[in-house]
Design a protein around this motif. Sequence first.
Motif, PDB file in Angstrom:
ATOM      1  N   ALA A 145       1.535   6.484  -3.760  1.00  0.00           N
ATOM      2  CA  ALA A 145       2.706   5.984  -3.033  1.00  0.00           C
ATOM      3  C   ALA A 145       3.763   7.075  -2.902  1.00  0.00           C
ATOM      4  CB  ALA A 145       3.275   4.754  -3.733  1.00  0.00           C
ATOM      5  N   CYS A 146       3.990   7.800  -3.976  1.00  0.00           N
ATOM      6  CA  CYS A 146       4.981   8.879  -3.953  1.00  0.00           C
ATOM      7  C   CYS A 146       4.563   9.981  -2.986  1.00  0.00           C
ATOM      8  CB  CYS A 146       5.167   9.438  -5.358  1.00  0.00           C
ATOM      9  SG  CYS A 146       5.931   8.270  -6.520  1.00  0.00           S
ATOM     10  N   ALA A 147       3.266  10.289  -2.955  1.00  0.00           N
ATOM     11  CA  ALA A 147       2.761  11.306  -2.029  1.00  0.00           C
ATOM     12  C   ALA A 147       2.918  10.852  -0.579  1.00  0.00           C
ATOM     13  CB  ALA A 147       1.300  11.603  -2.346  1.00  0.00           C
ATOM     14  N   ALA A 148       2.688   9.565  -0.318  1.00  0.00           N
ATOM     15  CA  ALA A 148       2.835   9.041   1.040  1.00  0.00           C
ATOM     16  C   ALA A 148       4.277   9.132   1.517  1.00  0.00           C
ATOM     17  CB  ALA A 148       2.346   7.595   1.093  1.00  0.00           C
ATOM     18  N   VAL A 149       5.207   8.860   0.621  1.00  0.00           N
ATOM     19  CA  VAL A 149       6.626   8.956   0.984  1.00  0.00           C
ATOM     20  C   VAL A 149       7.018  10.405   1.221  1.00  0.00           C
ATOM     21  CG1 VAL A 149       8.978   8.593   0.153  1.00  0.00           C
ATOM     22  CG2 VAL A 149       7.261   6.807  -0.138  1.00  0.00           C
TER      23      VAL A 149
ATOM     24  N   THR B 235       0.833  -1.192   0.000  1.00  0.00           N
ATOM     25  CA  THR B 235       0.000   0.000   0.000  1.00  0.00           C
ATOM     26  C   THR B 235       0.873   1.250   0.000  1.00  0.00           C
ATOM     27  OG1 THR B 235      -0.074   0.261   2.411  1.00  0.00           O
ATOM     28  CG2 THR B 235      -1.690  -1.260   1.412  1.00  0.00           C
ATOM     29  N   PRO B 236       0.308   2.404  -0.354  1.00  0.00           N
ATOM     30  CA  PRO B 236       1.074   3.655  -0.229  1.00  0.00           C
ATOM     31  C   PRO B 236       1.573   3.892   1.193  1.00  0.00           C
ATOM     32  CG  PRO B 236      -0.841   4.003  -1.629  1.00  0.00           C
ATOM     33  CD  PRO B 236      -0.979   2.611  -1.063  1.00  0.00           C
ATOM     34  N   ASP B 237       0.770   3.572   2.189  1.00  0.00           N
ATOM     35  CA  ASP B 237       1.204   3.762   3.575  1.00  0.00           C
ATOM     36  C   ASP B 237       2.406   2.882   3.920  1.00  0.00           C
ATOM     37  OD1 ASP B 237      -0.704   5.667   4.027  1.00  0.00           O
ATOM     38  OD2 ASP B 237      -2.137   4.294   4.981  1.00  0.00           O
ATOM     39  N   ASP B 238       2.474   1.669   3.337  1.00  0.00           N
ATOM     40  CA  ASP B 238       3.645   0.814   3.545  1.00  0.00           C
ATOM     41  C   ASP B 238       4.910   1.518   3.066  1.00  0.00           C
ATOM     42  OD1 ASP B 238       2.147  -1.262   4.601  1.00  0.00           O
ATOM     43  OD2 ASP B 238       1.997  -2.353   2.699  1.00  0.00           O
ATOM     44  N   TYR B 239       4.824   2.136   1.893  1.00  0.00           N
ATOM     45  CA  TYR B 239       5.978   2.877   1.375  1.00  0.00           C
ATOM     46  C   TYR B 239       6.361   4.019   2.320  1.00  0.00           C
ATOM     47  CZ  TYR B 239       6.283   0.713  -3.274  1.00  0.00           C
ATOM     48  OH  TYR B 239       6.482  -0.156  -4.325  1.00  0.00           O
ATOM     49  N   GLY B 240       5.358   4.737   2.834  1.00  0.00           N
ATOM     50  CA  GLY B 240       5.644   5.844   3.732  1.00  0.00           C
ATOM     51  C   GLY B 240       6.331   5.398   5.009  1.00  0.00           C
ATOM     52  N   ARG B 241       5.849   4.317   5.605  1.00  0.00           N
ATOM     53  CA  ARG B 241       6.462   3.818   6.839  1.00  0.00           C
ATOM     54  C   ARG B 241       7.890   3.355   6.597  1.00  0.00           C
ATOM     55  NH1 ARG B 241       1.112   1.926   7.771  1.00  0.00           N
ATOM     56  NH2 ARG B 241       1.545   0.019   6.606  1.00  0.00           N
ATOM     57  N   PHE B 242       8.108   2.668   5.475  1.00  0.00           N
ATOM     58  CA  PHE B 242       9.452   2.187   5.191  1.00  0.00           C
ATOM     59  C   PHE B 242      10.394   3.351   4.911  1.00  0.00           C
ATOM     60  CE2 PHE B 242      12.386  -0.306   2.208  1.00  0.00           C
ATOM     61  CZ  PHE B 242      13.125  -0.821   3.260  1.00  0.00           C
ATOM     62  N   ALA B 243       9.897   4.370   4.239  1.00  0.00           N
ATOM     63  CA  ALA B 243      10.728   5.540   3.948  1.00  0.00           C
ATOM     64  C   ALA B 243      11.197   6.210   5.235  1.00  0.00           C
ATOM     65  CB  ALA B 243       9.956   6.528   3.082  1.00  0.00           C
ATOM     66  N   GLU B 244      10.344   6.276   6.242  1.00  0.00           N
ATOM     67  CA  GLU B 244      10.743   6.849   7.532  1.00  0.00           C
ATOM     68  C   GLU B 244      11.906   6.074   8.131  1.00  0.00           C
ATOM     69  OE1 GLU B 244       6.981   6.653   9.574  1.00  0.00           O
ATOM     70  OE2 GLU B 244       6.706   8.831   9.406  1.00  0.00           O
ATOM     71  N   LYS B 245      11.870   4.755   8.012  1.00  0.00           N
ATOM     72  CA  LYS B 245      12.961   3.923   8.541  1.00  0.00           C
ATOM     73  C   LYS B 245      14.261   4.160   7.767  1.00  0.00           C
ATOM     74  CE  LYS B 245       9.882   0.243  10.185  1.00  0.00           C
ATOM     75  NZ  LYS B 245       9.496  -1.194  10.060  1.00  0.00           N
ATOM     76  N   LEU B 246      14.152   4.351   6.461  1.00  0.00           N
ATOM     77  CA  LEU B 246      15.360   4.583   5.664  1.00  0.00           C
ATOM     78  C   LEU B 246      16.000   5.919   6.021  1.00  0.00           C
ATOM     79  CD1 LEU B 246      14.256   3.278   2.142  1.00  0.00           C
ATOM     80  CD2 LEU B 246      15.475   2.070   3.951  1.00  0.00           C
ATOM     81  N   VAL B 247      15.188   6.935   6.251  1.00  0.00           N
ATOM     82  CA  VAL B 247      15.734   8.222   6.655  1.00  0.00           C
ATOM     83  C   VAL B 247      16.407   8.103   8.025  1.00  0.00           C
ATOM     84  CG1 VAL B 247      15.138  10.588   7.296  1.00  0.00           C
ATOM     85  CG2 VAL B 247      14.128   9.559   5.259  1.00  0.00           C
TER      86      VAL B 247
END
Length: 382
Positions: free
Chosen positions: A189-193, A149-161
């Motif tokens: 997905a891009c907006a969520a990230v 999901t887009p939210d999955d991408y957002g959560r993972f992006a937070e971990k990468l940062v």
Amino acid sequence: MIITDVSARVFRHMTSRHSDSAGHAHPGPEHAVEQAILTIRTEDGDEGHTFCPPEVVRPHVLDKFVRKVLIGQDHRDRERLWQDLAHWQRGSAAQLTDRTLAAVDCALWDLAGRVLGQPVHKLIGSYRDAVPAYGSIMCGDEIEGGLATPDDYGRFAEKLVARGYKGIKLHTWMPPVSWAPDVRMDIRACAAVREAVGEGVALMLDAFHWYTRTEALELGRGLEKLGFAWIEEPLDEQSLSSYKWLSDNLDIPVIGPESAAGKHWHRAEWIRQGACDILRTGVNDVGGITPALKTMHLAESFGMECEVHGNTAMNLHVAAATKNAKWYERGLLHPFLEYDDGFDYLKSLSDPMDADGMVIVPDRPGLGEDIDFDHIENFRVA
């Protein structure tokens, strides 16, 4: 200095990465896969090595082409050896691929570095000893808690940062995902990230590669509103005209080509036709470190950035030896995989990253890969 032997060893190693029916990587149960190591040896007993898929160095490929060109030659004559091998591709490109050229060229660079006790990027003439990395996320999937999901991408992006990455590139959903592709889901997905990481992190998108012109335009305009740094391969790269059209109609930089054949010569045509704003190269994509450097300097001559496709030591050395690559692509990454665990046939990572998102180029000789030769021998495939 004279090359006396060229050999390939195939071995098994364990991985949790799986390829779907379209070739995209996803996480899964640990399983055994085959890998090859190509070795070039000289009369003095010096050796150069590189890793590659087994099909790249099949026995008939080594016998029919590689050994004919290399045996009896001075290993330092990399340019001539690359040109001679590339000329064999006329009428034989289906057997002698650019991936084979890349493996041979990398092994020759590794050999030169090992003989002189220097890392490859220092032999080239280094620009830097550390390169900023962007985290390159795997393609979307339908795994709960993964990248579904887009939210999955957002959560993972937070971990990468939090890990230190100053840039993130998304690969969104592609077939065989049941409902893919979908431009609007890509934009979500891009907006969520972007919402998750804020404005200070560079974001890029590597999208479905066969969108139509109008779909790619819609996607690019969505990314412009989100402040993305580039859009990558949303169209079939065989259509140079389509990329010129897209570049003319978007403000966001278009990067390419990645997978198009033609080595550095074809990339010159992309510049000439205005088909991209940022050039793309990669050691495996263009046939070696030698032509990858030509592509980098070609772009530099036109005042263009040239980003290097893919991870591994060979691409890291190219990025470290040139000014106009802004990033090193580190990945592929997924919530269910730990990239820093590395590979069981290497004793340490070839691209270690510090807490500030900088990948430190190993100072070991050659390509600097810390090879576990005992593992290779213990798990050799007959």
